[in-house]
Design a protein around this motif. Sequence first.
Motif, mmCIF file in Angstrom:
data_model
loop_
_atom_site.group_PDB
_atom_site.id
_atom_site.type_symbol
_atom_site.label_atom_id
_atom_site.label_comp_id
_atom_site.label_asym_id
_atom_site.label_seq_id
_atom_site.Cartn_x
_atom_site.Cartn_y
_atom_site.Cartn_z
ATOM 1 N N UNK A 154 0.844 -1.197 0.000
ATOM 2 C CA UNK A 154 0.000 0.000 0.000
ATOM 3 C C UNK A 154 0.876 1.242 0.000
ATOM 4 N N UNK A 155 0.313 2.397 -0.429
ATOM 5 C CA UNK A 155 1.059 3.664 -0.342
ATOM 6 C C UNK A 155 1.394 3.991 1.104
ATOM 7 N N UNK A 156 2.564 4.589 1.304
ATOM 8 C CA UNK A 156 3.032 4.921 2.645
ATOM 9 C C UNK A 156 2.219 6.058 3.234
ATOM 10 N N UNK A 157 2.036 6.020 4.554
ATOM 11 C CA UNK A 157 1.329 7.099 5.243
ATOM 12 C C UNK A 157 2.182 8.367 5.264
ATOM 13 N N UNK A 158 1.541 9.504 5.068
ATOM 14 C CA UNK A 158 2.245 10.780 5.164
ATOM 15 C C UNK A 158 3.032 11.158 3.933
ATOM 16 N N UNK A 159 2.873 10.442 2.805
ATOM 17 C CA UNK A 159 3.575 10.766 1.571
ATOM 18 C C UNK A 159 2.563 10.995 0.453
ATOM 19 N N UNK A 160 2.950 11.822 -0.514
ATOM 20 C CA UNK A 160 2.090 12.097 -1.658
ATOM 21 C C UNK A 160 1.987 10.866 -2.541
ATOM 22 N N UNK A 161 0.773 10.567 -2.963
ATOM 23 C CA UNK A 161 0.551 9.410 -3.841
ATOM 24 C C UNK A 161 1.014 9.772 -5.247
ATOM 25 N N UNK A 162 2.048 9.086 -5.745
ATOM 26 C CA UNK A 162 2.647 9.419 -7.040
ATOM 27 C C UNK A 162 2.837 8.182 -7.911
ATOM 28 N N UNK A 163 2.050 7.160 -7.690
ATOM 29 C CA UNK A 163 2.199 5.925 -8.458
ATOM 30 C C UNK A 163 1.356 5.982 -9.735
ATOM 31 N N UNK A 202 2.121 2.670 9.414
ATOM 32 C CA UNK A 202 3.027 1.957 8.522
ATOM 33 C C UNK A 202 3.749 2.962 7.620
ATOM 34 N N UNK A 203 5.073 2.951 7.665
ATOM 35 C CA UNK A 203 5.901 3.792 6.813
ATOM 36 C C UNK A 203 7.013 2.923 6.221
ATOM 37 N N UNK A 204 7.840 3.532 5.368
ATOM 38 C CA UNK A 204 8.974 2.803 4.799
ATOM 39 C C UNK A 204 9.961 2.409 5.901
ATOM 40 N N UNK A 205 10.059 3.217 6.952
ATOM 41 C CA UNK A 205 10.913 2.850 8.081
ATOM 42 C C UNK A 205 10.353 1.649 8.833
#
Length: 748
Positions: free
Chosen positions: A440-449, A652-655
Amino acid sequence: MFLLKFRTLTNGWYGGVVNYQIPEDTTRETEEDLSDISYDGEHLGGLLVGGLGRLVDGEVGGDNFRLDIGYGRGNGWVAWNNESFPNKYVELIFEFDQVRNFSAVHIFTNNFFSKNVQVFSKARVFFSFGGRFYNGRPFSYSYMPDTVLENARNVSINLHQREGRFVKLHLYFAAKWIMVSEVVFDSVPLGENYTLETEANMSEDEIIVNSGDGDTSWDTFETIAAPNEGQGYVEVVIGVLTAIMLLLLIVFVVILVLSRRQKLQGSPTILRNPFGVTINMKDLLMNLAPVNSNGMVHVSSHPTPASQDPPSDPPSLTFEQYRSPLVNSYYGPNYATLRTNTASNSEGMPSIPDETERNEVVDEAAPKTPTSPPVATGSFSSLQFRSLQTTPVVGPRSQVINLSNYFPRVASDPPSRKRYHTAPREKHRLPPPVITWNIAPSMGHTYKCREAELVPIPRYCLRMVEKVGTCHAGEVILCEAEGLEDIVPGAGRMVAVRTTGVNTSDALREVRFLAGLSDSNVVRVLGVCTAEQPPWTIMEYPEMGDLAHYLQYRVPKTASIRPAANLQALSFGCLLYMATQVASGMKYLESKSIVHKDLAARNCLVGRGYVVKLADIAVCSGLYRKDYSEIGGRPPAPIRWLPWESILLDRYTCSSSAWSYAVTLWEILSLAREKPFQHLSNEQVIQNAEHMYYGGELQVLLPKPTLCPIEIYDLMCECWKRDESLRPSFKEIYMFLKHKNMGYRPGD
């Protein structure tokens, strides 16, 4: 409910406590005796004063106050109901035998929130030498509510070496009841008596300011010192600094407004180009103008900004609205294709761009007027153009002229840069799709897919082999593909079919989102089969199966171990080679701001040549059902692979994926012989993560695998940091592992 019990760490069990004063709550809605029944002081006007009781007996109450532990239900707890306290807090006063230096207070509280009992939302601590005046600013402590775990806990407040003989606590309600079982003060006695000196100074130099009666705000009791000489200079300095800060704020707001206006207009900076017009003489090739009733180009008598020469007769070629697919996807409705005069007029009457479209192009490029050849006739609805250079010759096989050679570019811009007079792109971004699976897209980031188009796959190409299982998100089936490579080049013999519970536009967007992912270490979405309802999502499935199952039938390749006939040996280099591919796939997802909420060896699929690809199908498998646990009504989650913020806060984040990758790396180097934290129950795993929630470190860490070098284990520990910003990125992880395994080739 709120429970309180008190003890100190010095000078015996009571630590110098002479007595304490607490309010007596007569409200009782339960059968438990939650009052201070062992108090040996007096009962005066709803207060217990001048004695000691249950708060200093040294007994800690249980998590569930309704259970009888041998002394009656509720034993060990003192409780208060918020309906009995209009100020919404409970006041507790402790008197010591002498002046002490206090470093901390520890309050053991109950959090049985299913019965309306929670830890206090805020605590305030006051100090006094004589018990009459509580001087100075109180310490204020806020507690984040916990509606996940119902166990009682110790709440510690740092008192920063404050001194006094009387300590007053205000505990604010977070639910209907507050319950406390024990209060511990860390203190050191002081030999001198400070009471008389402090009261004398207060009577001469200070004025006590108290909050009004019935005030329910959190304002503190403060002292205002009498003005001293030289205080006027301090006020002047404060005034000057305030004025400077306001001036800087105004300048910042002006710059922000100007930069935003500049961005919306798409112009260079106002200081460098005050008129908002950018002209490039070298690339200026074309100017657009409407045609008059005689088919002639109308040219203004005023000179253009690019030239002060008088206007001359313009050249002409027919200019029709674009119809070519060569420019349809790039230029959109504001641009057109150029055709020579030899083009047939039988295609129909072309449409004329509106005035706004023409003005945008004219403003972008105002050309210098040249001497022109005779004017060719044209339709009334057509447009004419004039050029500074000779019109390029168009061969008979190619009647379409490339517009990118004619539209001007700004000299300061790179050649490939596109310039538009449009609003910022962020305003037109699509929101991320609703995701039911774990990539899924990461929380707190702009959706750019990029959401790709889906390839339709016929039902006859798929033959069901095995049903993997079902879960909250859908179902997974293994199928054998027949003739699929003719439709999707590179498709393998086996594919995984994934379905969702409902057939909605959000489910379709999720599939298109996954189809837009393209990396050699991420499972590819081959297409969709709409013959079944809900539609089937067809995905790659490497023939060796998942990595966890693959490793369990392997042994480490060492000099001291000989593998059995049915077991294959794997070298450390091969294991690290597969782990590096997992990091490579996650590096790609990280570059797209995408997280994997279920990153584990069971979700890594192995192909020939030890090629590893990330997938998301293991949650449906019955083999791994015990690896998932429900938390607070959320869907089952792999808590043994997740960081503390994902377990307790559902973040959930990339970290967070970096933490899970370290556990996956531990699995690989352990050959998946056991699951993480094998000796801990699910509840103990959650409690282990809760230590980080309260600012500590993990009490239980995964041990270093036998095959793991110390530098690889240090990398794992870096990924298990409490602070997300201190964990390494997947780019750093990939580069480190690639360097450690440099020179390895599959089959070595």
